[in-house]
Enzyme design. Sequence first.
Site, PDB file in Angstrom:
ATOM      1  CB  ILE A  43      -7.298  37.943 -27.044  1.00  0.00           C
ATOM      2  CG1 ILE A  43      -7.746  38.513 -25.684  1.00  0.00           C
ATOM      3  CG2 ILE A  43      -5.816  38.247 -27.298  1.00  0.00           C
ATOM      4  CD1 ILE A  43      -7.018  37.911 -24.483  1.00  0.00           C
ATOM      5  CD  GLU A  44     -10.171  39.703 -33.923  1.00  0.00           C
ATOM      6  OE1 GLU A  44      -9.523  40.421 -34.710  1.00  0.00           O
ATOM      7  OE2 GLU A  44     -11.406  39.517 -34.004  1.00  0.00           O
ATOM      8  CB  CYS A  53     -14.778  33.744 -27.788  1.00  0.00           C
ATOM      9  SG  CYS A  53     -15.199  33.214 -29.452  1.00  0.00           S
ATOM     10  CD  GLU A  55     -18.723  34.796 -25.730  1.00  0.00           C
ATOM     11  OE1 GLU A  55     -17.593  35.070 -26.205  1.00  0.00           O
ATOM     12  OE2 GLU A  55     -19.773  34.880 -26.400  1.00  0.00           O
TER      13      GLU A  55
HETATM   14  N1  THU Z   1     -16.359  36.507 -30.820  1.00  0.00           N
HETATM   15  C1  THU Z   1     -16.473  36.512 -29.459  1.00  0.00           C
HETATM   16  O1  THU Z   1     -15.597  37.007 -28.742  1.00  0.00           O
HETATM   17  N2  THU Z   1     -17.581  35.929 -28.912  1.00  0.00           N
HETATM   18  C2  THU Z   1     -18.625  35.414 -29.627  1.00  0.00           C
HETATM   19  O2  THU Z   1     -19.581  34.914 -29.043  1.00  0.00           O
HETATM   20  C3  THU Z   1     -18.594  35.466 -31.086  1.00  0.00           C
HETATM   21  C4  THU Z   1     -17.311  35.886 -31.698  1.00  0.00           C
HETATM   22  C5  THU Z   1     -15.179  37.175 -31.412  1.00  0.00           C
HETATM   23  C6  THU Z   1     -14.166  36.280 -32.010  1.00  0.00           C
HETATM   24  C7  THU Z   1     -13.523  37.191 -33.044  1.00  0.00           C
HETATM   25  O3  THU Z   1     -12.501  37.951 -32.419  1.00  0.00           O
HETATM   26  C8  THU Z   1     -14.633  38.136 -33.460  1.00  0.00           C
HETATM   27  O4  THU Z   1     -15.622  38.027 -32.440  1.00  0.00           O
HETATM   28  C9  THU Z   1     -15.253  37.806 -34.802  1.00  0.00           C
HETATM   29  O5  THU Z   1     -15.629  36.488 -34.877  1.00  0.00           O
END
Ligand code: THU
Length: 130
Positions: A43-44, A53, A55
Amino acid sequence: MPDAELLSVARRARERAYAPYSGFRVGAAVRAQSGAVYPGCNIENASYGLTLCAEQVAVAQAISSGERRLTAIAVSAESAHAVWPCGRCRQMLLEFGPDMAVLTEGPGGEPLRQTLTDLLPDAFSAETMR
Ligand code: THU
């Protein structure tokens, strides 16, 4: 739930990713000791540093549902490389399952598996403070 199924829950969760800034969609699924499975997606935010992230979201779902012990996590992303949890997520996962299995997909979509201890050796934990 077997590893392959946990990975498919992560793959489906990826479809719900909110990643308009990076375009990098990630899905995750954690398996708790109760046997229940909790999905999550990244979720950005326009304020980039607030990004969650996949996870982290899956762990939050599990813990806020009353779980305290996690046995496995699966991660799925659109990448030519295997995507393992970032450093921050490894530390977060350790809190709730030092022995957990971490699953992801290889470049050809094949399942890959490591333990969290392999991914985060000599980790800082509650144990360290005793
Ligand atoms: N991201 C994840 O959701 N999990 C990871 O293990 C690595 C990075 C996401 C964060 C961000 O929204 C996008 O990937 C780029 O970094």
